[in-house]
Design a protein around this motif. Structure first.
Motif, short mmCIF file in Angstrom:
data_model
loop_
_atom_site.label_atom_id
_atom_site.label_comp_id
_atom_site.label_asym_id
_atom_site.label_seq_id
_atom_site.Cartn_x
_atom_site.Cartn_y
_atom_site.Cartn_z
N VAL A 158 0.81 -1.21 0.00
CA VAL A 158 0.00 0.00 0.00
C VAL A 158 0.85 1.27 0.00
O VAL A 158 0.39 2.34 -0.40
CB VAL A 158 -0.96 -0.01 1.21
CG1 VAL A 158 -0.20 0.17 2.52
CG2 VAL A 158 -2.05 1.05 1.07
N ALA B 263 -0.60 -1.02 -5.58
CA ALA B 263 -1.73 -1.87 -5.20
C ALA B 263 -2.81 -1.87 -6.28
O ALA B 263 -3.38 -2.92 -6.60
CB ALA B 263 -2.31 -1.41 -3.86
N ASP C 279 -1.35 -3.76 -9.36
CA ASP C 279 -1.20 -5.19 -9.12
C ASP C 279 -2.56 -5.90 -9.05
O ASP C 279 -2.65 -7.09 -9.37
CB ASP C 279 -0.43 -5.41 -7.83
CG ASP C 279 -0.07 -6.86 -7.58
OD1 ASP C 279 0.68 -7.43 -8.40
OD2 ASP C 279 -0.55 -7.44 -6.59
N GLY D 93 -4.28 -7.15 -6.73
CA GLY D 93 -4.38 -8.32 -5.87
C GLY D 93 -3.64 -9.55 -6.34
O GLY D 93 -3.74 -10.61 -5.71
N ARG D 94 -2.87 -9.45 -7.41
CA ARG D 94 -2.14 -10.63 -7.90
C ARG D 94 -1.16 -11.16 -6.88
O ARG D 94 -0.85 -12.36 -6.86
CB ARG D 94 -1.42 -10.30 -9.21
CG ARG D 94 -2.33 -10.12 -10.41
CD ARG D 94 -1.53 -9.97 -11.69
NE ARG D 94 -0.74 -8.76 -11.72
CZ ARG D 94 -1.15 -7.60 -12.21
NH1 ARG D 94 -2.39 -7.49 -12.68
NH2 ARG D 94 -0.38 -6.53 -12.23
N GLY E 147 -1.44 -10.47 -3.46
CA GLY E 147 -1.99 -10.32 -2.13
C GLY E 147 -2.71 -8.99 -1.97
O GLY E 147 -2.82 -8.18 -2.89
N ASP E 148 -3.21 -8.76 -0.76
CA ASP E 148 -3.94 -7.52 -0.50
C ASP E 148 -2.97 -6.37 -0.32
O ASP E 148 -1.75 -6.56 -0.31
CB ASP E 148 -4.85 -7.70 0.72
CG ASP E 148 -4.06 -8.00 2.00
OD1 ASP E 148 -2.98 -7.43 2.21
OD2 ASP E 148 -4.55 -8.82 2.81
N PRO E 149 -3.46 -5.13 -0.21
CA PRO E 149 -2.55 -3.98 -0.09
C PRO E 149 -1.60 -4.03 1.09
O PRO E 149 -0.58 -3.33 1.10
CB PRO E 149 -3.51 -2.79 0.02
CG PRO E 149 -4.75 -3.24 -0.70
CD PRO E 149 -4.86 -4.70 -0.36
N GLY E 150 -1.90 -4.85 2.09
CA GLY E 150 -1.00 -4.96 3.23
C GLY E 150 0.09 -5.99 3.05
O GLY E 150 0.94 -6.15 3.93
N ALA E 151 0.12 -6.67 1.91
CA ALA E 151 1.10 -7.73 1.69
C ALA E 151 2.50 -7.16 1.46
O ALA E 151 2.66 -6.05 0.93
CB ALA E 151 0.68 -8.58 0.49
N HIS F 115 0.45 -4.48 8.35
CA HIS F 115 0.01 -3.15 7.97
C HIS F 115 -1.26 -2.73 8.71
O HIS F 115 -1.40 -1.56 9.10
CB HIS F 115 -0.23 -3.11 6.46
CG HIS F 115 -1.00 -1.92 6.00
ND1 HIS F 115 -0.50 -0.63 6.10
CD2 HIS F 115 -2.24 -1.80 5.45
CE1 HIS F 115 -1.39 0.22 5.62
NE2 HIS F 115 -2.45 -0.46 5.23
N ASP F 116 -2.19 -3.65 8.91
CA ASP F 116 -3.46 -3.28 9.52
C ASP F 116 -3.49 -3.45 11.03
O ASP F 116 -4.53 -3.25 11.67
CB ASP F 116 -4.60 -4.10 8.90
CG ASP F 116 -4.37 -5.60 9.02
OD1 ASP F 116 -3.30 -6.00 9.52
OD2 ASP F 116 -5.27 -6.37 8.60
#
Length: 664
Positions: A97, A118, A121, A123-124, A126-130, A320-321
Motif C-alpha cells: 500500500v 496496489a 497489481d 491483488g495478484r 496479495g492484499d494492499p497490506g502484503a 500493515h493493519d
C-alpha cells in the motif's frame, strides 16, 4: 509535425544491446535555425532516476529538452534492486500500500494511468497490506517508466542508453550543440549563469557525450572484487549476495556446503533464503498459526552461519493493519512530528530532544493501543540500551508474535512505531547542516538503534528465519561477536596446515574448508564466506564510480562526518569551497546524511527531484528557444503534504552498518 511512434522498454526484456541508444521517445523534427534544446543527462535510471524523469517531463510543458538516461541494467526504471527477473522469495520489507511512483499532482499523465502499486497489481500478489516480491515492484516501475515516456511532450526527446557511466568531467567553454557535439557550437541562448560549463559523460563502452545538465542518481555502489570459485582455498569469499542466481547459485556455493554469512540484517536473511528456499526447500504451516516449518530441498546447503558484531537481529515489522483503527494513534504521531519540527539548536542537545520525542511518542502509542506495558519503559530502553544478553532467537520470536497480534505490544513495538511515524519530520528537521559534527555522531548512533526495530523484515520472513533455526540449517551460535579466519589449504599429508580444534570438511564436489568462524562460543569450519553487508550509502571508500572520481578530483565535496555529497536545494552539488557547481546535481544514495533516509520508494519523503526538475525547466525556458514560448517558468509551488504512514521507509538498515571490511 507528426511525432514518431514511441518505443518503450519491455519490463521483462533482457536487454537492448550494450552501449546502444534506445529511442524511447522521439521529438518532432525542429525547424531549421532553431536553437538546440537543453541537453540533460540522468546518470542512473533506477527508481530515483525514474522519479526525477517523471518530474522533469511533467514540468517540461513545451520546454525544449534533449534527455539522455544512462542505465546499465536491462530493465530501466527498476534497476538491480527491483530486477523483475529475481526470485519471488526476495520480498519488500514494506507493505504494498505504500508503493506509489507518482508525484502527487502530476498533470501530464491521465489520472487513470497514475496507479499505485496496489491498484496496478490488482491483488495478484496479495492484499494492499502484503509484503510483495521485489520483482513485482520492478515490473510496476518499468511499466511506470513506459507510461511516463508515452505522455512526454513532443518538444522533448528522451533516449535511454544501456551503458554504465564511468566518468563525468567538466568541459569549460560554453553550452552548445546537440549531445555529443563539441563544446562551443551554437546552442541555447541566454540564461546563463551556467553557460561557461558543460559536462562530458563517458560510458564503459568508450562512448562520450556532452551535456548541459547532469543529474547523478547512481544508486547502490557495486561490490568490489569478484566472487572466488568455491573450490579455491584458503577462505573462498563471495563479495555480494545480489544477484542471487550469480553469487549464490550451485556453481558458487555447492549443495551441502557450510556457509558463513557476514551480517545479520535484511540482506543476510535474503542470503539464507536463497541457499534454502532458492534450492528447492519449502516452508509449510506449523502447528502454531503464524509459525512455519522448513522442509529441505535436494540442493540446499548444510548450514548457514551468520556472524556479526552485536548479534542483535532486525525485528519483524508489524502487519500493515495492526492497530490501524485505534482511535488516537494518528494524533499521537502528529504530536510527535510537531515536537521534532520544534526542536531547537543543532548539536548533541538537539539529538537528546529527539530521543525524548521518540520516547514520549512511544509511551503515548502504548497508552493508545491499551498495552499493559508501562509507558515509561520505552524511555528506559533508550536510556539503558538494547538487551544484548537475550538470545537472538527469542527476540525474533517475540517480535513475530507482536507483529501478527498474538502478543500485546511492548516497548520494542512502541519505539519502532514511534520512529516510523516521526521519520518525515526527522528528515525535514535534521538534514543538511542542521547538526554539527558532535550532534551528527549522536544522531547516527540513535538512528542505528531505532532502525533495527523500525525497518525490519516482514513477519513472514522472520517466521521463515525461525523455521530455519529450528531445522538446524541456520546456526546462530556465532552470530554475536563472530569473525572469520582463513585456513590455508590442507595437504592430506600435512596436518600442520590446520590449526588445533579446526575441523576440515569435505562436501560434494570435493570442496575443502577454507575458513573458521570464531566467537566466544567456539568455532566452526565453513566452506564459503558470503559478504551480506551492503556498501555504505554516500560515497564509500571502495567506490570507483563517477561520483567518487568527482570527489577525488576536488570538484565535489563531502561534509565532515557525513558519508554523502554536500548538496543544496534540488540536489545542487557544492564544491570544496561550498559554492554551487553549475550544471551538476545529485539525488539518492550519493547524498545520504546530507539528505536523510534515501533508501525508500516514498515519493513524498524527499522533494529534491521536483526541485531539480523545476530548476532545469526554468533554465531551458530562459534559453528562449522556439517551442518554449508557451512554457511558463515553473512557479515555486509548495511540495505536497507528506504522508506519515508508519511503514513508509523500506530498506535502510543494511546500509546503516559499517563499510565492507568491518563485521556488522
Amino acid at each position: 509535425m507528426v511525432v514518431p511512434r514511441a518505443t518503450t522498454p519491455d519490463p521483462g526484456a533482457t536487454g537492448h544491446g550494450r552501449g546502444t541508444a534506445m529511442p524511447v521517445r522521439d521529438a518532432a523534427a525542429r525547424r531549421g535555425g532553431e536553437p538546440a534544446p537543453l541537453r540533460v543527462a540522468l546518470v542512473g535510471l533506477g527508481p530515483k532516476g525514474l522519479f526525477a524523469l517523471e518530474r522533469l517531463l511533467d514540468r517540461a510543458a513545451g520546454a525544449p529538452l534533449d534527455v539522455v538516461a544512462y542505465e546499465p541494467h536491462p530493465v530501466p526504471g527498476a534497476g538491480p534492486v527491483y530486477d523483475p527477473s529475481q526470485p519471488a522469495y526476495l520480498r519488500m520489507n514494506n507493505a504494498a500500500v505504500h508503493v506509489d511512483l507518482w508525484w502527487p499532482g502530476n498533470a501530464t499523465v491521465p489520472a487513470h494511468e497514475r496507479r499505485s502499486f496496489a491498484a496496478w497489481d490488482a491483488g495478484r500478489h496479495g492484499d494492499p497490506g502484503a509484503f510483495v516480491p521485489r520483482a513485482a515492484v520492478g515490473r510496476y516501475l518499468a511499466d511506470g517508466l513506459a507510461t511516463v515516456l508515452r505522455h512526454a511532450d513532443p518538444a522533448t526527446t528522451v533516449r535511454v542508453v544501456r551503458a554504465r557511466v564511468v566518468d563525468v568531467r567538466r568541459v569549460d567553454g560554453g553550452r552548445g550543440g546537440h549531445a555529443g557535439t563539441a563544446p562551443g557550437a551554437p546552442g541555447p541562448a541566454g540564461g546563463a549563469a551556467d553557460d561557461a560549463t558543460t559536462w562530458s559523460v563517458t560510458t564503459d563502452d568508450g562512448g562520450t557525450a556532452v551535456h548541459d545538465e547532469v543529474l547523478l542518481a547512481t544508486g547502490h555502489v557495486r561490490p568490489t572484487g569478484t566472487a572466488a570459485p568455491a573450490d579455491r582455498a584458503p577462505g573462498p569469499t563471495i563479495p555480494a549476495v545480489f544477484p542471487v542466481d550469480v553469487h549464490l547459485g550451485p556453481d558458487a556455493v555447492p549443495a551441502g556446503a557450510v556457509v558463513a554469512v557476514r551480517g545479520f540484517a535484511l540482506t543476510a536473511i535474503d542470503a539464507a533464503l536463497a541457499l534454502t528456499e532458492g534450492r528447492g526447500g519449502r516452508f509449510v504451516p506449523a502447528t502454531v498459526a503464524h509459525r512455519l516449518r522448513y522442509e529441505p530441498g535436494p540442493d540446499g546447503v548444510a548450514a548457514v552461519v551468520p556472524f556479526s558484531r552485536t548479534g542483535l537481529p532486525m525485528v519483524a515489522k508489524p502487519a500493515h493493519d495492526l492497530h490501524r483503527d485505534v482511535a488516537g494513534l494518528d494524533a499521537v504521531g502528529e504530536a510527535g512530528r510537531a515536537r521534532v519540527r520544534a526542536l531547537g539548536g543543532g548539536s548533541v542537545g538537539t539529538v537528546e530532544g529527539l530521543r525524548d520525542a521518540v520516547a514520549a511518542t512511544a509511551g503515548a502509542a502504548l497508552v493508545a493501543v491499551g498495552s499493559p506495558c508501562d509507558p515509561g519503559v520505552p524511555a528506559a530502553r533508550l536510556r539503558d540500551g538494547d538487551p544484548v544478553d537475550e538470545p537472538a532467537v527469542e527476540q525474533l520470536a517475540r517480535s513475530l508474535d507482536v507483529a501478527v497480534g498474538a502478543r500485546p505490544p511492548g516497548a520494542e513495538w512502541a519505539l519502532g512505531h514511534a520512529w516510523r511515524t516521526i521519520y518525515p519530520a526527522v528528515v525535514e528537521r535534521l538534514g543538511g547542516t542542521a547538526l554539527d559534527l558532535a550532534g551528527w555522531d549522536a544522531f547516527r548512533a540513535l538512528a542505528a538503534r531505532l532502525e533495527r526495530i523500525a525497518f525490519g523484515p516482514s513477519a513472514e520472513n522472520v517466521a521463515k528465519l525461525l523455521a530455519l533455526v529450528e531445522a538446524g540449517v541456520v546456526d546462530l551460535t556465532h552470530v554475536a561477536g563472530g569473525s572469520v579466519h582463513p585456513v590455508r589449504a590442507r595437504d592430506p599429508d600435512d596436518a600442520s596446515a590446520v590449526p588445533p580444534r579446526a575441523t576440515v570438511r569435505s562436501v560434494p564436489g570435493g570442496v575443502r574448508s577454507g575458513a573458521l568462524v570464531r566467537s566466544a562460543a567456539g568455532e566452526r569450519a565453513v566452506d564459503v564466506v558470503v559478504d551480506a553487508v551492503l556498501s555504505a550509502p554516500g560515497v564509500p571508500a571502495e567506490d570507483d564510480g563517477p561520483v567518487a572520481r568527482l570527489v577525488r578530483r576536488g570538484e565535489l565535496r563531502l561534509l565532515p562526518g557525513r558519508r554523502g555529497l554536500d548538496v543544496g536545494p534540488g540536489g545542487a552539488c557544492r564544491d570544496a569551497a561550498g559554492d554551487r557547481v553549475p550544471g551538476l546535481s545529485a539525488i539518492g544514495r550519493p547524498t545520504e546524511d546530507v539528505v536523510i533516509g534515501h533508501d525508500t520508494l516514498s515519493r513524498t519523503l524527499h522533494r529534491q527531484a521536483d526541485e531539480w526538475a523545476r530548476r532545469v525547466v526554468a533554465v531551458a525556458v530562459a534559453a528562449g528557444g522556439p517551442g518554449a514560448a508557451h512554457a511558463p517558468v515553473p512557479a515555486q509551488d509548495a511540495a505536497p503534504a507528506r504522508r506519515a504512514g508508519p511503514t513508509e521507509h523500506p530498506r535502510p538498515t543494511d546500509d546503516a552498518r559499517p563499510r565492507v571490511g568491518d563485521p556488522a
